[in-house]
Motif scaffolding. Structure first.
Motif, PDB file in Angstrom:
ATOM      1  N   THR A 221     -22.251  25.466 -26.368  1.00 22.25           N
ATOM      2  CA  THR A 221     -22.428  26.901 -26.604  1.00 22.25           C
ATOM      3  C   THR A 221     -22.859  27.140 -28.043  1.00 22.25           C
ATOM      4  O   THR A 221     -22.577  26.307 -28.923  1.00 22.25           O
TER       5      THR A 221
ATOM      6  N   GLN B  44     -21.450  29.091 -30.027  1.00 22.20           N
ATOM      7  CA  GLN B  44     -20.215  29.158 -30.809  1.00 22.20           C
ATOM      8  C   GLN B  44     -19.811  27.768 -31.304  1.00 22.20           C
ATOM      9  O   GLN B  44     -19.320  27.623 -32.429  1.00 22.20           O
TER      10      GLN B  44
ATOM     11  N   ARG C  18     -21.988  26.939 -34.276  1.00 25.08           N
ATOM     12  CA  ARG C  18     -21.546  27.661 -35.467  1.00 25.08           C
ATOM     13  C   ARG C  18     -20.275  27.049 -36.040  1.00 25.08           C
ATOM     14  O   ARG C  18     -20.111  26.954 -37.254  1.00 25.08           O
TER      15      ARG C  18
ATOM     16  N   GLU D 140     -29.900  34.138 -32.981  1.00 25.36           N
ATOM     17  CA  GLU D 140     -29.124  33.769 -31.792  1.00 25.36           C
ATOM     18  C   GLU D 140     -29.987  33.097 -30.724  1.00 25.36           C
ATOM     19  O   GLU D 140     -29.538  32.159 -30.057  1.00 25.36           O
TER      20      GLU D 140
END
Length: 159
Positions: free
Chosen positions: A6, A8, A11, A21
């Motif tokens: 993902t 996330q 990051r 994004e």
């Protein structure tokens, strides 16, 4: 075990933090999450390898042979560290064996897919290379400090 990656996760590893994004999604789309148990080998010294990894959790011991059957542990990698960078940058053989020190999850990229994405999208390519350069600088510093410890005598002289 394999799971999907993902944005996330990227990051959390500091990969692609400065990307839009849509680019983070594109990078995550070519990655997957793989899990390893304690004492499993991710790859062996001398192997050709087709993947590059970032550690999500757990730890990996990098070991090298010392000319005898036994191997010597050089470094332990943890969260956020890159693994198998030499396969990505040099396309060469692995210079160490990667052994799982504790249950570990890795974010895995196929090298050719990642190269293709980096060539097609130069912003992603720049951010991936920037991240790799930072990781390699940290690894080089750790190696230099280890050498200082190795060659510095206990009485404070460099004999």
């Amino acid at each position: 075990m394999q799971d999907t990656a993902t944005p996330q996760m990227l990051r959390g590893l500091q990969i692609g933090n400065h990307l839009p994004e849509t680019d983070q999604i594109g990078l995550a789309d070519i990655a997957n999450v793989v899990s390893f148990s304690r004492d499993e080998r991710v790859f062996r010294e001398g192997d050709k390898h087709s993947f590059i990894y970032w550690l999500l959790d757990g730890s990996i011991s990098l070991e090298m042979s010392s000319g005898i059957p036994a191997t010597k542990a050089l470094l332990t990698l943890g969260h956020g560290d890159v693994l198998a960078w030499s396969a990505f940058l040099a396309g060469g053989r692995m210079t160490a064996t990667a052994r799982v020190a504790e249950p570990t999850r890795l974010l895995r990229f196929d090298i050719q897919e990642l190269r293709n994405l980096c060539q097609a999208n130069h912003e992603i390519g720049f951010r991936v290379m920037e991240h790799l350069a930072s990781q390699l600088a940290q690894r080089l510093l750790a190696t230099r400090l280890q050498l200082l410890d190795l060659f510095h005598s206990p009485n404070g002289s460099n004999e």
